[in-house]
Motif scaffolding. Structure first.
Motif, PDB file in Angstrom:
ATOM      1  N   ALA A 172       0.658  -1.160   0.133  1.00 41.95           N
ATOM      2  CA  ALA A 172      -0.179  -0.217   0.288  1.00 41.95           C
ATOM      3  C   ALA A 172       0.476   1.681  -0.027  1.00 41.95           C
ATOM      4  N   GLY A 173       1.969   1.111   0.059  1.00 45.17           N
ATOM      5  CA  GLY A 173       2.982   2.489   0.255  1.00 45.17           C
ATOM      6  C   GLY A 173       2.782   3.074   1.775  1.00 45.17           C
ATOM      7  N   CYS A 174       2.030   2.586   2.497  1.00 44.09           N
ATOM      8  CA  CYS A 174       2.562   3.442   4.299  1.00 44.09           C
ATOM      9  C   CYS A 174       3.467   2.832   4.595  1.00 44.09           C
ATOM     10  N   THR A 175       3.064   3.233   6.439  1.00 40.00           N
ATOM     11  CA  THR A 175       4.907   2.968   7.258  1.00 40.00           C
ATOM     12  C   THR A 175       3.599   1.824   7.972  1.00 40.00           C
ATOM     13  N   THR A 176       4.840   0.411   8.388  1.00 37.37           N
ATOM     14  CA  THR A 176       3.947  -0.222   9.090  1.00 37.37           C
ATOM     15  C   THR A 176       5.507  -0.857  10.056  1.00 37.37           C
ATOM     16  N   VAL A 177       4.896  -0.576  11.424  1.00 35.38           N
ATOM     17  CA  VAL A 177       5.666  -0.651  12.565  1.00 35.38           C
ATOM     18  C   VAL A 177       5.312  -2.158  12.930  1.00 35.38           C
ATOM     19  N   LEU A 178       6.865  -1.938  13.355  1.00 35.60           N
ATOM     20  CA  LEU A 178       7.135  -3.864  13.891  1.00 35.60           C
ATOM     21  C   LEU A 178       7.493  -3.990  15.125  1.00 35.60           C
ATOM     22  N   LEU A 179       6.880  -4.885  15.927  1.00 37.85           N
ATOM     23  CA  LEU A 179       7.278  -5.026  17.663  1.00 37.85           C
ATOM     24  C   LEU A 179       8.473  -6.543  17.258  1.00 37.85           C
ATOM     25  N   ARG A 180       9.399  -6.351  18.110  1.00 35.87           N
ATOM     26  CA  ARG A 180      10.323  -6.965  18.003  1.00 35.87           C
ATOM     27  C   ARG A 180       9.834  -8.883  18.478  1.00 35.87           C
ATOM     28  N   GLU A 181       8.949  -8.738  19.309  1.00 35.49           N
ATOM     29  CA  GLU A 181       8.319  -9.359  20.773  1.00 35.49           C
ATOM     30  C   GLU A 181       6.960  -8.357  21.468  1.00 35.49           C
ATOM     31  N   VAL A 182       6.216  -9.405  21.351  1.00 37.36           N
ATOM     32  CA  VAL A 182       5.170  -9.019  22.025  1.00 37.36           C
ATOM     33  C   VAL A 182       4.868  -9.010  23.345  1.00 37.36           C
ATOM     34  N   GLU A 183       4.672  -7.724  24.190  1.00 38.38           N
ATOM     35  CA  GLU A 183       4.394  -7.659  25.730  1.00 38.38           C
ATOM     36  C   GLU A 183       2.850  -6.499  25.102  1.00 38.38           C
ATOM     37  N   PRO A 184       1.891  -6.794  25.726  1.00 38.38           N
ATOM     38  CA  PRO A 184       1.047  -6.260  25.620  1.00 38.38           C
ATOM     39  C   PRO A 184       1.064  -4.989  26.600  1.00 38.38           C
ATOM     40  N   THR A 185       1.679  -4.528  27.707  1.00 36.13           N
ATOM     41  CA  THR A 185       1.746  -2.509  27.481  1.00 36.13           C
ATOM     42  C   THR A 185       2.840  -2.081  26.555  1.00 36.13           C
ATOM     43  N   ALA A 186       3.237  -2.564  25.817  1.00 39.99           N
ATOM     44  CA  ALA A 186       4.219  -2.431  24.779  1.00 39.99           C
ATOM     45  C   ALA A 186       3.745  -2.353  23.590  1.00 39.99           C
ATOM     46  N   VAL A 187       2.786  -2.619  23.541  1.00 38.86           N
ATOM     47  CA  VAL A 187       1.469  -3.151  22.232  1.00 38.86           C
ATOM     48  C   VAL A 187       0.593  -1.844  22.806  1.00 38.86           C
ATOM     49  N   LEU A 188      -0.089  -1.366  23.914  1.00 38.50           N
ATOM     50  CA  LEU A 188      -0.630  -0.356  23.555  1.00 38.50           C
ATOM     51  C   LEU A 188      -0.039   0.541  23.443  1.00 38.50           C
ATOM     52  N   ASP A 189       1.573   0.588  24.210  1.00 39.84           N
ATOM     53  CA  ASP A 189       2.545   2.133  24.596  1.00 39.84           C
ATOM     54  C   ASP A 189       2.767   2.132  23.225  1.00 39.84           C
ATOM     55  N   THR A 190       2.702   1.278  21.710  1.00 37.22           N
ATOM     56  CA  THR A 190       3.051   1.637  20.822  1.00 37.22           C
ATOM     57  C   THR A 190       2.015   2.630  20.254  1.00 37.22           C
ATOM     58  N   ILE A 191       0.664   1.767  20.363  1.00 34.75           N
ATOM     59  CA  ILE A 191      -0.576   2.085  19.560  1.00 34.75           C
ATOM     60  C   ILE A 191      -0.533   3.484  19.414  1.00 34.75           C
ATOM     61  N   ALA A 192      -0.428   4.050  21.135  1.00 34.85           N
ATOM     62  CA  ALA A 192      -0.509   5.668  21.221  1.00 34.85           C
ATOM     63  C   ALA A 192       1.066   6.155  21.052  1.00 34.85           C
ATOM     64  N   GLU A 193       1.775   5.931  20.617  1.00 32.84           N
ATOM     65  CA  GLU A 193       3.035   6.313  20.570  1.00 32.84           C
ATOM     66  C   GLU A 193       3.287   6.713  18.723  1.00 32.84           C
ATOM     67  N   HIS A 194       3.037   5.709  18.181  1.00 30.73           N
ATOM     68  CA  HIS A 194       2.516   5.905  16.628  1.00 30.73           C
ATOM     69  C   HIS A 194       1.587   5.830  15.803  1.00 30.73           C
ATOM     70  N   ARG A 195       0.612   6.921  16.529  1.00 31.85           N
ATOM     71  CA  ARG A 195      -0.922   6.681  16.064  1.00 31.85           C
ATOM     72  C   ARG A 195      -1.079   5.675  14.983  1.00 31.85           C
ATOM     73  N   VAL A 196      -1.310   4.659  15.485  1.00 28.77           N
ATOM     74  CA  VAL A 196      -1.797   3.641  14.586  1.00 28.77           C
ATOM     75  C   VAL A 196      -3.029   3.627  14.581  1.00 28.77           C
ATOM     76  N   THR A 197      -3.024   3.123  13.415  1.00 32.27           N
ATOM     77  CA  THR A 197      -4.620   2.944  12.764  1.00 32.27           C
ATOM     78  C   THR A 197      -4.807   1.572  12.520  1.00 32.27           C
ATOM     79  N   ASN A 198      -4.763   0.629  12.149  1.00 32.88           N
ATOM     80  CA  ASN A 198      -4.772  -0.781  11.554  1.00 32.88           C
ATOM     81  C   ASN A 198      -3.508  -1.821  12.371  1.00 32.88           C
ATOM     82  N   MET A 199      -4.587  -2.256  13.202  1.00 31.28           N
ATOM     83  CA  MET A 199      -3.761  -3.259  13.873  1.00 31.28           C
ATOM     84  C   MET A 199      -4.045  -4.874  13.463  1.00 31.28           C
TER      85      MET A 199
END
Length: 527
Positions: free
Chosen positions: A218-245
């Motif tokens: 699509a030509g958009c930005t994708t954020v990759l998490l090295r590993e999944v930790e729930p608090t880090a997921v929520l913080d990443t959504i907020a930091e990068h203003r994630v629209t699709n997950m």
């Protein structure tokens, strides 16, 4: 440019918007131009010929997609490896794939050293610094494009199945199949050029690779998490203003547990896509209440990454469609077939799902017999999933064929029993399996994880089920455990549970597991 592959699209994105961020991983942003140049250098450095297999061992990183693109630019095939596997399991896959090169994340430097010293291994080992991206073995090579133009029918990815029921098999997907899958997934998941996409799935799984490649498509930005930790997921959504997950149900359940009223971290989300395992009714209802965004379910497999989808408008609290895995996605055909007679069954009846699409795998690498069993005449793929189709075109998953429990001549679908168990207020997770029974052939057994601080015993759990489903479907035994064995994609490994609990009357072994007092297959509860 005629586009035959994702590689062609990456070349176009690099030419048209080289400064746009393609991937954000390990605290660093990689532009489309950066990704293009890095993959060019890696392509030259690999020094392989068209058709060669290149293995990659590492956690989620931008470098994995640079190596994937590099393979396409020289005609090679990427073979992602599950970094959670033991060394003998890794070497078995590398040998099966006949890999010429393996690129190893420096976090797994010890594995690289073992490979280099292993007399049974003949491939070239390259270590890559995925976290800083500096001083790598490819840096001195030319930045010019190696120039290979993949054809649609060239194999692009050889993804090994997660092995929930046996030995992993190398699923071969062509460039054309991958490209078409990304186009369809982008529509289903709502990923466009302006999206900010978050991948929480491991990229050695088809879901993680497909989701990230869809962002690159699509030509958009994708954020990759090295590993999944729930608090880090929520913080990443907020930091990068994630629209699709994208996330598996097990991760979503943990996110729901963390979210409290007024939590603004998920405010930017417009669409949450889930798949990779069953989402039980109670967890889905809690997710609908916790997330103020559209939900989409995708159902597929490594051999055909997306088969059906349940769109946002069907995600209504209390709707019976929440038990469905949706309707067929575009460019997909399906039949529900009696697995014994191989005759298509009427609407509403249960059978094995067969699918047909140009996106279906081209076969299992080096396994003609297994390929012939899976790909039957007429171009149909036997999925091994037990489903029924309703009159409105919605498919409902009952079980895997290998997980159907035949008890006293009756078919018991573990998913139905699990859905009932998950409504129990003390149960956080569960799995239902069939165990050997001299009287009934098989008997229904439940393995459950309780919520923190919750108390429940075998009798109360079985009685709870008996008020909701037929007696023959109810567990005759219940075992408590601290966690359930899962594949890295989040699927429960029921073959492990059957091995662990499969001898009636014998307590299971291993740390973190315990039986409920009096539990045995066909034990105290009866039928």
């Amino acid at each position: 440019m005629t586009v035959h592959s994702t590689i062609d699209l990456l070349r176009e994105h690099a030419a048209r918007s080289s400064r746009g961020t393609a991937l954000h991983a390990d605290g660093r942003a990689l532009s489309y131009g950066d990704l293009d140049g890095m993959s060019n250098r890696i392509g030259h450095a690999l020094a392989v010929t068209a058709g060669a297999r290149v293995a990659f061992l590492g956690k989620n990183s931008a470098h994995y997609f640079a190596v994937l693109a590099a393979c396409g630019k020289v005609g090679a095939v990427i073979v992602p490896l599950n970094w959670r596997l033991a060394y003998p399991e890794l070497t078995a896959i590398v040998a099966d794939a006949a890999a010429a090169v393996i690129v190893v994340d420096d976090e797994f430097a010890e594995v690289a050293r073992r490979l280099e010293a292993d007399p049974e291994v003949t491939l070239v080992v390259r270590t890559i610094d995925t976290r800083t991206g500096t001083d790598n073995w490819y840096d001195a090579f030319p930045a010019a494009d190696p120039g290979y133009r993949p054809r649609r029918d060239d194999v692009a990815i050889q993804m090994y199945t997660s092995g929930t029921t046996g030995q992993p098999k190398g699923v071969m997907s062509t460039h054309g199949a991958v490209l078409d899958s990304l186009r369809i997934l982008a529509g289903v998941a709502g990923i466009g050029r302006d999206a900010v996409s978050l991948c929480t799935l491991p990229t050695f799984h088809i879901g993680g690779t497909s989701w990230t490649l869809t962002g690159l498509w699509a030509g958009c930005t994708t954020v990759l998490l090295r590993e999944v930790e729930p608090t880090a997921v929520l913080d990443t959504i907020a930091e990068h203003r994630v629209t699709n997950m994208i996330a598996v149900p097990a991760v979503i359940a943990r996110l729901v547990d963390l979210l409290r009223k007024g939590d603004e971290r998920t405010r930017s989300l417009s669409r949450l896509y889930y798949g990779g395992g069953p989402m039980t009714g109670p967890v889905l209802e809690r997710t609908l209440a916790a997330f103020d965004c559209e939900l989409v379910q995708g159902f597929g497999m490594t051999e055909l990454p997306l088969i059906t989808a349940l769109p946002p408008e069907c995600h209504v609290a209390g709707s019976p469609l929440l038990r469905s895995c949706g309707r067929l996605v575009p460019e997909t055909e399906a039949r529900v077939v009696d697995p014994v007679t191989l005759v298509e069954v009427p609407v509403g009846e249960v059978g094995e799902l067969w699918v047909r699409s140009a996106r279906v795998m081209s076969g299992y690498w080096g396994k003609d017999r297994e390929t012939a069993l899976a790909l039957v005449p007429g171009g149909w793929l036997r999925t091994g999933d037990v489903m029924h189709l309703d009159r409105d075109g919605f498919y409902f998953l009952h079980d895997r064929i290998k997980d159907v429990i035949i008890s006293g001549g009756e078919n018991v679908y573990s998913a139905e029993v699990e859905n009932v168990l998950m409504a129990h207020p003390a149960i956080a997770e569960c799995a239902v399996i069939g165990l050997p029974s001299a009287k009934w052939t098989e008997t229904v057994a439940a393995v459950v994880v309780l919520r923190p601080g919750a108390v429940a015993d075998e009798r109360s759990i079985i009685d709870f089920c008996r008020t909701r489903i037929a007696r023959y479907k109810c567990p005759t035994s219940v075992a408590l455990t601290d966690d359930l064995p899962r594949t890295p994609a989040g699927k429960i490994q029921k073959h492990e549970l059957r091995a662990r609990y499969g001898t009636p009357g014998v307590p299971e072994t291993g740390s973190g597991h315990r039986s409920v007092a009096g539990t045995s297959a066909g034990g105290t509860a009866g039928r």
